[in-house]
Design a protein around this motif. Structure first.
Motif, PDB file in Angstrom:
ATOM      1  N   ASP A   1       1.620  -2.386 -10.888  1.00  0.00           N
ATOM      2  CA  ASP A   1       1.579  -2.900  -9.526  1.00  0.00           C
ATOM      3  C   ASP A   1       1.836  -4.402  -9.610  1.00  0.00           C
ATOM      4  O   ASP A   1       0.950  -5.186  -9.934  1.00  0.00           O
ATOM      5  CB  ASP A   1       0.203  -2.591  -8.914  1.00  0.00           C
TER       6      ASP A   1
ATOM      7  N   LYS B   1       5.238  -8.599  -1.303  1.00  0.00           N
ATOM      8  CA  LYS B   1       4.975 -10.020  -1.084  1.00  0.00           C
ATOM      9  C   LYS B   1       6.178 -10.935  -1.362  1.00  0.00           C
ATOM     10  O   LYS B   1       7.043 -11.071  -0.527  1.00  0.00           O
ATOM     11  CB  LYS B   1       3.761 -10.469  -1.910  1.00  0.00           C
TER      12      LYS B   1
ATOM     13  N   GLU C   1      -2.634  -3.799 -12.317  1.00  0.00           N
ATOM     14  CA  GLU C   1      -1.955  -5.084 -12.149  1.00  0.00           C
ATOM     15  C   GLU C   1      -1.767  -5.635 -13.567  1.00  0.00           C
ATOM     16  O   GLU C   1      -2.768  -5.884 -14.247  1.00  0.00           O
ATOM     17  CB  GLU C   1      -2.823  -6.063 -11.356  1.00  0.00           C
TER      18      GLU C   1
ATOM     19  N   SER D   1       0.826  -1.213   0.000  1.00  0.00           N
ATOM     20  CA  SER D   1       0.000   0.000   0.000  1.00  0.00           C
ATOM     21  C   SER D   1       0.860   1.262   0.000  1.00  0.00           C
ATOM     22  O   SER D   1       0.600   2.203  -0.745  1.00  0.00           O
ATOM     23  CB  SER D   1      -0.914   0.019   1.232  1.00  0.00           C
TER      24      SER D   1
ATOM     25  N   TYR E   1      -6.494  -4.245  -7.254  1.00  0.00           N
ATOM     26  CA  TYR E   1      -6.320  -3.810  -5.867  1.00  0.00           C
ATOM     27  C   TYR E   1      -4.939  -3.200  -5.718  1.00  0.00           C
ATOM     28  O   TYR E   1      -3.935  -3.806  -6.131  1.00  0.00           O
ATOM     29  CB  TYR E   1      -6.475  -5.003  -4.916  1.00  0.00           C
TER      30      TYR E   1
ATOM     31  N   GLY F   1      -3.969  -1.648  -2.641  1.00  0.00           N
ATOM     32  CA  GLY F   1      -3.827  -1.304  -1.246  1.00  0.00           C
ATOM     33  C   GLY F   1      -5.079  -0.610  -0.738  1.00  0.00           C
ATOM     34  O   GLY F   1      -5.989  -0.279  -1.495  1.00  0.00           O
TER      35      GLY F   1
HETATM   36  N1  PMP Z   1      -1.158  -4.264  -4.738  1.00  0.00           N
HETATM   37  C1  PMP Z   1      -1.557  -5.529  -4.985  1.00  0.00           C
HETATM   38  C2  PMP Z   1      -1.628  -5.996  -6.394  1.00  0.00           C
HETATM   39  C3  PMP Z   1      -1.872  -6.385  -3.917  1.00  0.00           C
HETATM   40  O1  PMP Z   1      -2.290  -7.624  -4.188  1.00  0.00           O
HETATM   41  C4  PMP Z   1      -1.753  -5.892  -2.600  1.00  0.00           C
HETATM   42  C5  PMP Z   1      -2.049  -6.793  -1.415  1.00  0.00           C
HETATM   43  N2  PMP Z   1      -2.951  -7.802  -1.601  1.00  0.00           N
HETATM   44  C6  PMP Z   1      -1.350  -4.573  -2.401  1.00  0.00           C
HETATM   45  C7  PMP Z   1      -1.045  -3.786  -3.487  1.00  0.00           C
HETATM   46  C8  PMP Z   1      -1.232  -3.985  -1.027  1.00  0.00           C
HETATM   47  O2  PMP Z   1      -0.164  -4.546  -0.367  1.00  0.00           O
HETATM   48  P1  PMP Z   1      -0.101  -4.547   1.250  1.00  0.00           P
HETATM   49  O3  PMP Z   1      -1.184  -5.447   1.712  1.00  0.00           O
HETATM   50  O4  PMP Z   1       1.280  -5.078   1.535  1.00  0.00           O
HETATM   51  O5  PMP Z   1      -0.275  -3.144   1.697  1.00  0.00           O
END
Ligand code: PMP
Length: 359
Positions: free
Chosen positions: A165, A193, A132, A42, A68, A70
């Motif tokens: 992302d 991740k 993404e 995030s 997504y 964040g």
């Molecule tokens: N971007 C993507 C594509 C994600 O899948 C996620 C988490 N699922 C995030 C950002 C946010 O990451 P975080 O949970 O480490 O803040």
């Protein structure tokens, strides 16, 4: 990694591990000319958007339905309503002020007409398009042929920046991430991740000219835990494993994932259950449907959800707990034996649930 615990965890200045990790990331992902570290996806997304707004002098951000990035106020957005061709982003959480999303537009994924219309409507106002590169957070939906290229061309034409992302796809679908797989180069990327194999590390980086503004300080990117030693030690160790044997681990993950996908298809076919599996292998999605393809988040959310829940329950009874919703991941700990065991369980689960699934 354990040795790093004795060396101190958070430093006020830079330290060697940051450089060692940065060099490894840059070798794997050439668009990452230079980069900065933080702890969560995030906040790295937040930094990328801030860098893009500062560099372009514009506020507009375009994102896609179902992606997504964040949970922060300025990017988290509600799903599009059915029939909605895209428009201003709306909050997705209680407590999220609508004003925080004032400059954010949501478009349907893989919709070329909506993309063209937005390009005309928003001309000269977009700082960044963020996505993404393979949608993983609402179904697993790769870009349709030409879609990413069209986004790239729009950004180039309009002076907007393209942010990938890769928090899920990075260091998972291949050593060079989805950008290597798909052959499209973003201006900025975000990783998280897998890069530190479970430790809290995220990376924002890309074009050096864009990142320089942060180094020189007019663009603020702060964080007590940025460059955290243990997380970076984990990333260095992870990256060393990933590059060994010319990237064998990611290749194996892909091969094993595809074998699992194929095994699940065959298990379903044997039980007379229509399934659709999509994804590069290390991550994929299973829908119970006779649709030949799912290309947008709206369908991804709604197709076959009850049938999948029944299938998941039948799998749990056989000792395999699935994520709810239909997304599957492989990790390096999964073996061919796990894959075989899962396919066997799926054969029985599809057969047991076949009447309920198709009825
Ligand atoms: N971007 C993507 C594509 C994600 O899948 C996620 C988490 N699922 C995030 C950002 C946010 O990451 P975080 O949970 O480490 O803040």
């Amino acid at each position: 990694m354990v040795a790093s615990l004795a060396r101190g965890q958070t430093f006020g200045g830079q330290h060697l591990l940051e450089i060692e990790v940065a060099e490894r990331v840059r070798t794997a992902v050439p668009s990452m000319e230079t980069m900065r570290f933080s702890s969560s996806g995030s906040e790295a997304v937040h930094a990328a958007i801030r860098i893009a707004r500062a560099a372009t002098g514009r506020w507009g951000v375009v994102r896609f339905d179902g992606h997504y990035h964040g949970w922060l106020d300025t990017i988290h957005a509600a799903a599009l309503e059915p029939g909605d061709a895209g428009g201003p982003a709306r909050p997705a959480s209680l407590g999220q002020p609508p004003e925080a999303l004032r400059h954010v537009t949501v478009l349907p994924w893989n919709d070329m007409a909506a993309l063209d219309a937005a390009a005309r409507r928003l001309r000269g106002r977009v700082a960044a398009v963020i996505l993404e590169p393979i949608l993983c957070n609402t179904g697993v939906i790769p870009p349709r042929p030409g879609f990413l290229e069209a986004v790239r061309a729009w950004c180039d034409r309009d002076g907007a920046l393209l942010i990938f992302d890769e928090v899920i796809t990075g260091f998972r679908v291949g050593l060079g991430g989805a950008q290597e797989l798909l052959g499209v180069r973003p201006d900025l990327s975000v990783f998280g991740k897998a890069i530190a194999n479970g430790f809290p590390l995220s990376v924002v980086g890309g074009r050096r000219d864009l990142l320089d503004a942060v180094a020189d300080n007019p663009v603020v990117h702060a964080g007590t835990f940025n460059g955290h030693v243990t997380a970076l030690a984990a990333a260095r160790a992870t990256l060393d494993v990933l590059v060994a044997d010319d990237g064998a681990l990611c290749r194996d993950l892909t091969a094993r994932g595809r074998a699992l996908m194929q095994g699940l298809r065959e298990a379903a076919r044997a039980a007379g259950v229509p399934v659709l599996l999509q994804g590069p292998g290390p991550v994929f999605h299973l829908w119970i449907t006779d649709l030949p393809e799912i290309t947008d988040a709206r369908h991804a959310r709604t197709v076959g959800t009850r049938a999948y829940a029944r299938f998941a329950l039948a799998m749990v009874r056989r000792g395999i707990r699935l994520m709810p919703g239909g997304r599957w991941y492989l990790c390096a700990a999964h073996t061919d034996a796990h894959v075989a065991q899962t396919i066997q369980a799926a054969r029985d689960a599809f057969a047991e649930a076949a009447v309920a699934l198709t009825g």
